[in-house]
Design a protein around this motif. Structure first.
Motif, PDB file in Angstrom:
ATOM      1  N   VAL A  51      29.432  37.292  42.014  1.00  0.00           N
ATOM      2  CA  VAL A  51      30.307  37.439  43.179  1.00  0.00           C
ATOM      3  C   VAL A  51      31.578  36.612  43.016  1.00  0.00           C
ATOM      4  O   VAL A  51      32.684  37.086  43.313  1.00  0.00           O
ATOM      5  N   ALA A  52      31.442  35.384  42.554  1.00  0.00           N
ATOM      6  CA  ALA A  52      32.606  34.506  42.417  1.00  0.00           C
ATOM      7  C   ALA A  52      33.617  35.091  41.434  1.00  0.00           C
ATOM      8  O   ALA A  52      34.824  35.091  41.702  1.00  0.00           O
ATOM      9  N   LEU A  53      33.152  35.597  40.327  1.00  0.00           N
ATOM     10  CA  LEU A  53      34.031  36.196  39.329  1.00  0.00           C
ATOM     11  C   LEU A  53      34.745  37.423  39.897  1.00  0.00           C
ATOM     12  O   LEU A  53      35.947  37.612  39.669  1.00  0.00           O
ATOM     13  N   THR A  54      34.032  38.206  40.677  1.00  0.00           N
ATOM     14  CA  THR A  54      34.619  39.407  41.267  1.00  0.00           C
ATOM     15  C   THR A  54      35.688  39.046  42.294  1.00  0.00           C
ATOM     16  O   THR A  54      36.771  39.649  42.313  1.00  0.00           O
ATOM     17  N   VAL A  55      35.424  38.061  43.129  1.00  0.00           N
ATOM     18  CA  VAL A  55      36.399  37.641  44.140  1.00  0.00           C
ATOM     19  C   VAL A  55      37.642  37.063  43.474  1.00  0.00           C
ATOM     20  O   VAL A  55      38.780  37.364  43.873  1.00  0.00           O
ATOM     21  N   VAL A  56      37.467  36.255  42.449  1.00  0.00           N
ATOM     22  CA  VAL A  56      38.609  35.697  41.720  1.00  0.00           C
ATOM     23  C   VAL A  56      39.419  36.817  41.061  1.00  0.00           C
ATOM     24  O   VAL A  56      40.657  36.800  41.069  1.00  0.00           O
ATOM     25  N   ALA A  57      38.761  37.822  40.530  1.00  0.00           N
ATOM     26  CA  ALA A  57      39.466  38.941  39.897  1.00  0.00           C
ATOM     27  C   ALA A  57      40.264  39.738  40.923  1.00  0.00           C
ATOM     28  O   ALA A  57      41.411  40.117  40.663  1.00  0.00           O
ATOM     29  N   VAL A  58      39.699  39.977  42.100  1.00  0.00           N
ATOM     30  CA  VAL A  58      40.421  40.721  43.140  1.00  0.00           C
ATOM     31  C   VAL A  58      41.637  39.936  43.607  1.00  0.00           C
ATOM     32  O   VAL A  58      42.752  40.479  43.695  1.00  0.00           O
ATOM     33  N   LEU A  59      41.449  38.664  43.908  1.00  0.00           N
ATOM     34  CA  LEU A  59      42.568  37.846  44.384  1.00  0.00           C
ATOM     35  C   LEU A  59      43.638  37.673  43.309  1.00  0.00           C
ATOM     36  O   LEU A  59      44.837  37.676  43.614  1.00  0.00           O
ATOM     37  N   SER A  60      43.228  37.545  42.062  1.00  0.00           N
ATOM     38  CA  SER A  60      44.207  37.449  40.967  1.00  0.00           C
ATOM     39  C   SER A  60      44.984  38.747  40.815  1.00  0.00           C
ATOM     40  O   SER A  60      46.192  38.720  40.543  1.00  0.00           O
ATOM     41  N   GLY A  61      44.314  39.868  40.998  1.00  0.00           N
ATOM     42  CA  GLY A  61      44.993  41.153  40.914  1.00  0.00           C
ATOM     43  C   GLY A  61      46.030  41.325  42.007  1.00  0.00           C
ATOM     44  O   GLY A  61      47.160  41.770  41.758  1.00  0.00           O
ATOM     45  N   VAL A  62      45.688  40.953  43.226  1.00  0.00           N
ATOM     46  CA  VAL A  62      46.627  41.067  44.346  1.00  0.00           C
ATOM     47  C   VAL A  62      47.793  40.107  44.150  1.00  0.00           C
ATOM     48  O   VAL A  62      48.964  40.494  44.248  1.00  0.00           O
ATOM     49  N   PHE A  63      47.491  38.832  43.882  1.00  0.00           N
ATOM     50  CA  PHE A  63      48.541  37.830  43.699  1.00  0.00           C
ATOM     51  C   PHE A  63      49.437  38.179  42.507  1.00  0.00           C
ATOM     52  O   PHE A  63      50.663  38.105  42.592  1.00  0.00           O
ATOM     53  N   GLY A  64      48.842  38.590  41.409  1.00  0.00           N
ATOM     54  CA  GLY A  64      49.625  38.935  40.217  1.00  0.00           C
ATOM     55  C   GLY A  64      50.512  40.139  40.431  1.00  0.00           C
ATOM     56  O   GLY A  64      51.661  40.157  39.984  1.00  0.00           O
ATOM     57  N   SER A  65      50.020  41.149  41.135  1.00  0.00           N
ATOM     58  CA  SER A  65      50.850  42.334  41.362  1.00  0.00           C
ATOM     59  C   SER A  65      52.018  42.025  42.288  1.00  0.00           C
ATOM     60  O   SER A  65      53.122  42.534  42.093  1.00  0.00           O
ATOM     61  N   VAL A  66      51.806  41.175  43.294  1.00  0.00           N
ATOM     62  CA  VAL A  66      52.919  40.786  44.173  1.00  0.00           C
ATOM     63  C   VAL A  66      53.944  39.982  43.382  1.00  0.00           C
ATOM     64  O   VAL A  66      55.157  40.207  43.504  1.00  0.00           O
ATOM     65  N   MET A  67      53.488  39.055  42.556  1.00  0.00           N
ATOM     66  CA  MET A  67      54.416  38.233  41.772  1.00  0.00           C
ATOM     67  C   MET A  67      55.191  39.064  40.752  1.00  0.00           C
ATOM     68  O   MET A  67      56.373  38.816  40.517  1.00  0.00           O
ATOM     69  N   MET A  68      54.542  40.057  40.156  1.00  0.00           N
ATOM     70  CA  MET A  68      55.224  40.879  39.151  1.00  0.00           C
ATOM     71  C   MET A  68      56.215  41.855  39.772  1.00  0.00           C
ATOM     72  O   MET A  68      57.137  42.307  39.103  1.00  0.00           O
ATOM     73  N   CYS A  69      56.047  42.178  41.048  1.00  0.00           N
ATOM     74  CA  CYS A  69      56.931  43.145  41.699  1.00  0.00           C
ATOM     75  C   CYS A  69      58.050  42.497  42.499  1.00  0.00           C
ATOM     76  O   CYS A  69      58.976  43.185  42.922  1.00  0.00           O
ATOM     77  N   THR A  70      57.995  41.192  42.736  1.00  0.00           N
ATOM     78  CA  THR A  70      59.037  40.510  43.500  1.00  0.00           C
ATOM     79  C   THR A  70      60.283  40.356  42.639  1.00  0.00           C
ATOM     80  O   THR A  70      60.212  39.901  41.500  1.00  0.00           O
ATOM     81  N   LYS A  71      61.431  40.742  43.204  1.00  0.00           N
ATOM     82  CA  LYS A  71      62.691  40.681  42.459  1.00  0.00           C
ATOM     83  C   LYS A  71      63.272  39.271  42.498  1.00  0.00           C
ATOM     84  O   LYS A  71      63.113  38.546  43.470  1.00  0.00           O
ATOM     85  N   ASP A  72      63.989  38.919  41.434  1.00  0.00           N
ATOM     86  CA  ASP A  72      64.604  37.604  41.345  1.00  0.00           C
ATOM     87  C   ASP A  72      66.057  37.680  41.804  1.00  0.00           C
ATOM     88  O   ASP A  72      66.477  38.641  42.420  1.00  0.00           O
ATOM     89  N   GLN A  73      66.851  36.659  41.480  1.00  0.00           N
ATOM     90  CA  GLN A  73      68.251  36.598  41.901  1.00  0.00           C
ATOM     91  C   GLN A  73      69.097  37.693  41.270  1.00  0.00           C
ATOM     92  O   GLN A  73      70.123  38.075  41.807  1.00  0.00           O
ATOM     93  N   ASN A  74      68.677  38.204  40.130  1.00  0.00           N
ATOM     94  CA  ASN A  74      69.418  39.256  39.434  1.00  0.00           C
ATOM     95  C   ASN A  74      68.957  40.652  39.825  1.00  0.00           C
ATOM     96  O   ASN A  74      69.295  41.622  39.165  1.00  0.00           O
ATOM     97  N   ASN A  75      68.139  40.751  40.877  1.00  0.00           N
ATOM     98  CA  ASN A  75      67.619  42.018  41.387  1.00  0.00           C
ATOM     99  C   ASN A  75      66.745  42.729  40.360  1.00  0.00           C
ATOM    100  O   ASN A  75      66.766  43.948  40.248  1.00  0.00           O
ATOM    101  N   GLN A  76      66.000  41.962  39.585  1.00  0.00           N
ATOM    102  CA  GLN A  76      65.087  42.498  38.578  1.00  0.00           C
ATOM    103  C   GLN A  76      63.718  41.868  38.764  1.00  0.00           C
ATOM    104  O   GLN A  76      63.604  40.663  38.979  1.00  0.00           O
ATOM    105  N   SER A  77      62.685  42.678  38.682  1.00  0.00           N
ATOM    106  CA  SER A  77      61.326  42.164  38.706  1.00  0.00           C
ATOM    107  C   SER A  77      60.734  42.292  37.308  1.00  0.00           C
ATOM    108  O   SER A  77      61.338  42.881  36.407  1.00  0.00           O
ATOM    109  N   VAL A  78      59.545  41.766  37.123  1.00  0.00           N
ATOM    110  CA  VAL A  78      58.874  41.875  35.833  1.00  0.00           C
ATOM    111  C   VAL A  78      58.597  43.348  35.520  1.00  0.00           C
ATOM    112  O   VAL A  78      58.774  43.797  34.383  1.00  0.00           O
ATOM    113  N   VAL A  79      58.208  44.103  36.538  1.00  0.00           N
ATOM    114  CA  VAL A  79      57.945  45.530  36.348  1.00  0.00           C
ATOM    115  C   VAL A  79      59.220  46.257  35.942  1.00  0.00           C
ATOM    116  O   VAL A  79      59.207  47.117  35.048  1.00  0.00           O
TER     117      VAL A  79
END
Length: 109
Positions: A51-79
């Protein structure tokens, strides 16, 4: 002589954002990334049953996808950057050139 100054405002956004650098388009991209992270977490649950591994994987997936899609000062995201790199990689890289005698000035004649 009249000098005309051009005023370019900074920080003007083209669309409404939920928070700085994160709008509706990024929300959709993050939702897709979170679903992918949830699928990976489901596979981990089936494989390990932890259960712990699954919860960490779900939260990492959500947090990582938000971080990769957020644009920086140059209007570019990782995606966006990855998309630009893939588009460049798939574009033409070799430009064959054949010299023609356009002006009739051949050397050696």
């Amino acid at each position: 002589m009249n000098e005309i100054n051009l005023y370019i405002p900074t920080g003007v956004k083209a669309e409404n954002e939920l928070f700085n650098g994160f709008g509706k388009r990024e929300l959709l991209q993050s939702a897709v990334g979170s679903l992918f992270g949830g699928a990976v977490a489901a596979l981990l649950w089936l494989a390990a049953g932890n259960v712990a591994l699954t919860v960490v994987a779900v939260l990492s997936g959500v947090f990582g996808s938000v971080m990769m899609c957020t644009k920086d000062q140059n209007n570019q995201s990782v995606v966006d950057q990855i998309g630009n790199m893939v588009r460049f990689w798939r574009s033409q890289q070799i430009f064959p050139y054949r010299m023609i005698d356009e002006w009739g000035m051949r050397k050696g004649e």
